[in-house]
Design an enzyme around this catalytic site. Structure first.
Site, PDB file in Angstrom:
ATOM      1  CE  LYS A  40       3.215  -6.083   3.588  1.00  0.00           C
ATOM      2  NZ  LYS A  40       2.909  -4.987   4.556  1.00  0.00           N
ATOM      3  CG  ASP A  64      -0.338  -0.104   2.511  1.00  0.00           C
ATOM      4  OD1 ASP A  64       0.906  -0.049   2.590  1.00  0.00           O
ATOM      5  OD2 ASP A  64      -1.068  -0.245   3.515  1.00  0.00           O
ATOM      6  CB  SER A  65       4.550   1.750  -0.085  1.00  0.00           C
ATOM      7  OG  SER A  65       4.808   0.651  -0.946  1.00  0.00           O
ATOM      8  CD  GLU A  96       1.095  -1.703   7.407  1.00  0.00           C
ATOM      9  OE1 GLU A  96       0.796  -0.857   8.270  1.00  0.00           O
ATOM     10  OE2 GLU A  96       1.573  -1.404   6.303  1.00  0.00           O
ATOM     11  CD  GLU A 116       8.207  -0.572   7.453  1.00  0.00           C
ATOM     12  OE1 GLU A 116       8.423   0.544   6.950  1.00  0.00           O
ATOM     13  OE2 GLU A 116       7.180  -1.249   7.202  1.00  0.00           O
ATOM     14  CG  ASP A 127       0.468  -4.219   2.073  1.00  0.00           C
ATOM     15  OD1 ASP A 127       0.787  -5.197   2.763  1.00  0.00           O
ATOM     16  OD2 ASP A 127       1.206  -3.234   1.913  1.00  0.00           O
TER      17      ASP A 127
END
Length: 355
Positions: A157, A88-89, A159, A227, A127
């Site tokens: 993925k 999602d970056s 977070e 991270e 993501d």
């Protein structure tokens, strides 16, 4: 025939062959944007969850990089990376948002589908964006299934740490969708963490990260991203868990590494994280290349006749020149309209004889 068209046609053809430039007919077999080359490297086996587990068991570092569209996916796939992440970056580096929380599920699916078309061998992880799995297990499962079904992802993925254990368990064991966990700095909730800051610098915070990692493993994650944490903390987690750890700003002792493609290629100009190594500096080169193109257009140096142009068959060209001269009173140049000649206004005319 005006301007010695047949002779000039033959001369251009000979010059191109002498210079090693393929003729239009010879180049038709070449790939271009509307006719891409074969995508899959048949010599390379498809990477699967089983492949990732074997790399981990054999002690082979796992390579992962982000991709956001078809061309970046093709590049990553041809480079032979093990895993491609539609992160999602892309909200920041591809869409210009201020942070990752602004991207939607539909946008992530759109980009994931494009990457799936290009990443034919690498394992594809996408993501789940902010707000699509935090509320309850049902929405988490439904969105994970949607990302696989519509976005063509092979894993999702999240977070999240131990608080998402039930949701991850439902996605993995209930829906059968592989999950990659993500702990440490979690950009989706960076505001709650006080911004983009290194996590786990105190003993208590480091222990909390260990607890998160063990919870993700127990919930069924087959891998996890670590991270922005001290190398010692990442090493501790890597040695405690029995699944691969993929580090980004977590030191060299993890099971693998992941970087944001735009960062490692020098294409994102807003900031570069300390942990990122630039393997190229393409941003300035892109600006320079586009600038050179603009200059070439302005100077009428591009396109070059006989190199970037298409030809008519000689017999058809001769008939066309004769027709244009009679119908419009124009004499065409050796290869067509020159840069100095104005484009003629449309004129109603009879159709020339078919060539």
């Amino acid at each position: 025939m005006t301007f010695g068209a047949t002779a000039s046609h033959k001369l251009l053809h000979a010059q191109r062959l002498w210079a090693g430039i393929p003729t239009v007919r010879a180049s038709l077999a070449r790939a271009y944007s509307a006719r891409p080359a074969a995508l899959r490297d048949e010599a390379r086996a498809k990477v699967t969850v089983r492949t990732i587990k074997k790399l981990y068991a054999d002690g082979q570092p796992i390579s992962m990089v982000t991709a956001y569209d078809y061309p970046t996916a093709v590049a990553c796939d041809r480079a032979g990376v093990d895993m491609v992440l539609v992160g999602d970056s892309l909200a920041m580096v591809a869409l210009g948002h201020e942070d990752t929380s602004q991207i939607t599920m539909d946008e992530m699916i759109h980009h994931s589908k494009a990457v799936a078309r290009g990443a034919r061998s690498a394992f594809l992880v996408t993501d789940l964006p902010f707000g699509t799995y935090q509320s309850d297990e049902l929405s988490a499962v439904n969105n994970a299934i949607r990302m696989v079904k519509e976005g063509r992802a092979e894993a999702v993925k999240l977070e999240a740490g131990r608080r998402a254990r039930a949701k991850i368990d439902a996605i993995v064991n209930g829906a059968g969708v592989p999950v990659v966990g993500h702990i440490g700095l979690t950009p989706q909730t960076a505001v709650a963490l006080g911004g983009f800051r290194v996590q786990g610098k105190s003993v208590s915070n480091a222990q909390a990260l260990v607890d998160d990692a063990l919870a993700l493993q127990d919930a069924g994650c087959f891998a996890m991203v670590l991270e922005a944490m001290p190398s010692l903390v990442a090493e501790t987690i890597t040695r405690l868990v029995r699944v691969p750890t993929i580090g980004i700003g977590a030191g060299p002792m993890t099971s693998g590494q992941v970087l944001v493609l735009s960062d490692m290629l020098g294409m994102f100009d807003r900031f570069t994280p300390k942990f990122c190594r630039a393997f190229a500096d393409l941003g300035p080169r892109m600006v320079s290349a586009v600038g050179e193109y603009k200059k070439a257009v302005r100077a009428a140096e591009f396109p070059a006749e006989g190199i970037h142009t298409y030809e008519m068959p000689m017999a058809a060209e001769e008939r066309w020149r004769t027709y244009v001269q009679k119908q419009f009173g124009m004499e065409l140049g050796p290869g067509g309209r020159t840069a100095q000649q104005a484009v003629p206004a449309p004129v109603s005319a009879a159709t020339p004889e078919a060539s």
